[in-house]
Design an enzyme around this catalytic site. Structure first.
Site, PDB file in Angstrom:
ATOM      1  N   ASP A  10       0.870  -1.187   0.000  1.00 34.64           N
ATOM      2  CA  ASP A  10       0.000   0.000   0.000  1.00 34.64           C
ATOM      3  C   ASP A  10       0.908   1.239   0.000  1.00 34.64           C
ATOM      4  OD1 ASP A  10      -3.019   0.859   1.749  1.00 34.64           O
ATOM      5  OD2 ASP A  10      -1.529   2.247   0.973  1.00 34.64           O
ATOM      6  N   ASP A 110      -3.508   2.421  -5.391  1.00 36.96           N
ATOM      7  CA  ASP A 110      -2.319   2.389  -4.532  1.00 36.96           C
ATOM      8  C   ASP A 110      -2.162   1.107  -3.713  1.00 36.96           C
ATOM      9  OD1 ASP A 110      -4.070   2.773  -2.323  1.00 36.96           O
ATOM     10  OD2 ASP A 110      -2.530   3.923  -1.279  1.00 36.96           O
ATOM     11  N   GLU A 111      -2.832   0.032  -4.147  1.00 35.50           N
ATOM     12  CA  GLU A 111      -2.757  -1.215  -3.392  1.00 35.50           C
ATOM     13  C   GLU A 111      -2.726  -2.441  -4.307  1.00 35.50           C
ATOM     14  OE1 GLU A 111      -5.722  -2.006  -0.139  1.00 35.50           O
ATOM     15  OE2 GLU A 111      -5.491   0.156   0.107  1.00 35.50           O
TER      16      GLU A 111
HETATM   17  N1  DCP Z   1      -8.220   9.053  -1.174  1.00 32.85           N
HETATM   18  C1  DCP Z   1      -9.211  10.020  -1.399  1.00 32.85           C
HETATM   19  N2  DCP Z   1     -10.187  10.248  -0.437  1.00 32.85           N
HETATM   20  C2  DCP Z   1     -10.203   9.541   0.720  1.00 32.85           C
HETATM   21  C3  DCP Z   1      -9.216   8.541   0.953  1.00 32.85           C
HETATM   22  C4  DCP Z   1      -8.240   8.334  -0.019  1.00 32.85           C
HETATM   23  O1  DCP Z   1      -9.204  10.654  -2.450  1.00 32.85           O
HETATM   24  N3  DCP Z   1     -11.156   9.781   1.641  1.00 32.85           N
HETATM   25  C5  DCP Z   1      -7.157   8.853  -2.200  1.00 32.85           C
HETATM   26  C6  DCP Z   1      -5.944   9.670  -1.854  1.00 32.85           C
HETATM   27  C7  DCP Z   1      -4.944   8.679  -1.330  1.00 32.85           C
HETATM   28  C8  DCP Z   1      -5.324   7.406  -2.052  1.00 32.85           C
HETATM   29  O2  DCP Z   1      -6.740   7.496  -2.257  1.00 32.85           O
HETATM   30  O3  DCP Z   1      -3.620   9.078  -1.559  1.00 32.85           O
HETATM   31  C9  DCP Z   1      -4.983   6.147  -1.279  1.00 32.85           C
HETATM   32  O4  DCP Z   1      -5.721   6.090  -0.074  1.00 32.85           O
HETATM   33  P1  DCP Z   1      -5.138   5.531   1.279  1.00 32.85           P
HETATM   34  O5  DCP Z   1      -6.292   5.296   2.176  1.00 32.85           O
HETATM   35  O6  DCP Z   1      -4.227   4.391   1.032  1.00 32.85           O
HETATM   36  O7  DCP Z   1      -4.339   6.767   1.895  1.00 32.85           O
HETATM   37  P2  DCP Z   1      -2.906   7.340   1.594  1.00 32.85           P
HETATM   38  O8  DCP Z   1      -2.149   6.529   0.606  1.00 32.85           O
HETATM   39  O9  DCP Z   1      -3.066   8.765   1.235  1.00 32.85           O
HETATM   40  O10 DCP Z   1      -2.229   7.307   3.002  1.00 32.85           O
HETATM   41  P3  DCP Z   1      -1.563   6.074   3.824  1.00 32.85           P
HETATM   42  O11 DCP Z   1      -0.130   6.387   3.904  1.00 32.85           O
HETATM   43  O12 DCP Z   1      -2.247   6.146   5.152  1.00 32.85           O
HETATM   44  O13 DCP Z   1      -1.875   4.806   3.065  1.00 32.85           O
HETATM   45 CA    CA Z   2      -1.883   4.306   0.808  1.00 26.63          CA
HETATM   46 CA    CA Z   3      -4.762   2.288   0.170  1.00 25.02          CA
END
Ligand code: DCP
Ligand code: CA
Ligand code: CA
Length: 367
Positions: A10, A110-111
């Protein structure tokens, strides 16, 4: 039977990390990537933020004005989402993952799950070095960091991954599964959202261990057969779901900037028609059919949107792309007040054409 070794990767604070990648001076500043709804300059929500901004209390989904308030007095940088760019970065990483996995299942931008059983000969000790190697390679080639969870199945890999971020590596061997899961709150299990966790709470089930102790018949009575069985197994760390090869997310598309920002559908479609000519040429060489038509739009404020529709049946002709794109743009324009700056069209979900005979038999079977 040899146990499986499954990884979930992730990407860390993904959209914001992509922005840091193309503009490294952002790294020490709070970075917020937002979806701007366009009504006012600050209406919209936080998509994600880097860890510097998170320290100030910024969270995904939070209204932008609140994030702005929390970051007052800092050098915070606010940016609109750029899905096209994030998808390009994602594709490059997924490509590298493919070379490291027996099978790979991409679950979102992203996963991805990687089944690496063969590559590490079923050994979790080797999996540790292997995971580090993948991280190093992606950092070298793309410059993005991510978190890996390793377990005997997808369920454990996912929970392991969530347990330590960013740049984490958590390995749970089959022997450790019980101790790892027991104390965790039930909502860490996939499928336990707000409603179900409230229901479980009212039944006195708070931890995964509590859930494991509930009689299976009771779970089935309350949640129905399939969900009840799933919870019974999940609480024990049992999950037989294979890592399902998703293949390359293939599509053919074009994107371009309009002469001037507009909401005029005929101007937009004139540009789209040029792009369809291009796409169609590339597509006919494939000798396949497409099932998906999609559009993208970048608005005056640089926020981006994509829309797509899946066709009732596969198509091969140009007209269906045209009709589908027009329909999607008309619908989209009705939802927004902003003029459009860049437009794009794409087709995807390619399928090999079925031979005539097969079509006939399936016709007889269904009639
Ligand atoms: N995303 C979004 N709105 C949300 C949650 C996520 O647009 N409410 C988008 C932005 C993130 C991507 O999806 O970059 C991936 O979500 P993740 O939940 O994996 O969060 P992040 O990658 O940003 O953070 P982490 O480091 O906690 O995985
Ligand atoms: Ca992420
Ligand atoms: Ca994710």
């Amino acid at each position: 039977m040899q146990n499986r070794v499954v990884m979930l990767a992730d990407f860390d604070y993904f959209f914001a990390q992509c922005e840091e990648l193309r503009n490294p001076v952002l790294k020490d500043k709070p970075v917020v990537v937002g979806v701007y709804s366009g009504r006012t300059e600050i209406s919209g929500a936080v998509s994600t933020s880097n860890y510097v901004a998170r320290k100030h209390g910024v969270k995904s989904g939070m209204p932008l004005f609140l994030a702005i308030r929390k970051l007052e007095g800092t050098e915070a940088v606010f940016l609109p989402v750029d899905h096209e760019y994030y998808e390009q970065i994602s594709d490059r990483i997924m490509q590298i993952f493919r070379s490291y996995a027996g099978s790979m299942e991409q679950v979102s931008v992203d996963e991805a799950y990687l089944d690496v059983t063969e590559h590490v000969q079923g050994s979790f000790e080797r999996a540790q070095d292997y995971a580090k190697e993948i991280k190093t390679e992606v950092r070298k080639q793309v410059g993005i960091s991510f978190t890996i969870g390793v377990g005997p199945n997808k369920l454990i890999a996912k929970i392991a991954c969530d347990s330590q971020k960013p740049d984490g590596l958590t390995i749970i061997t089959p022997d450790e599964v019980g101790c790892f899961l027991s104390p965790l709150p039930v909502d860490r299990l996939l499928g336990v959202g707000k409603k179900i966790s409230a229901k479980m709470d009212s039944m006195g089930i708070k931890t995964i261990d509590d859930l494991a102790k509930v009689d299976i018949q009771r779970l089935i009575a309350v949640f129905g057969k399939s969900l009840g069985l799933y919870f019974h197994n999940a609480a024990r760390g049992i999950d037989d779901e294979p890592v399902q090869e998703t293949g390359e997310a293939e599509s053919i598309g074009r994107m371009g900037t309009l002469k001037e920002d507009t909401r005029d559908i005929s101007v937009i479609m004139a540009k789209i028609l040029e792009q369809i000519e291009d796409i169609y040429e590339e597509f006919t060489a494939k000798n396949m059919s497409y099932r998906l038509v999609g559009i993208s739009a970048v608005m005056t404020d640089l926020s981006g949107k994509s829309r797509s529709k899946t066709l009732d049946k596969p198509a091969k002709d140009k007209e269906t792309i045209h009709k589908g794109a027009q329909e999607l743009f008309e619908k989209y324009l009705a939802e927004t007040e902003l003029p459009i700056r860049r437009v794009g069209v794409r087709i995807g979900s390619f399928v090999k054409e079925e031979p005539r005979q097969k079509q006939l038999t399936s016709f007889f079977q269904t009639s």
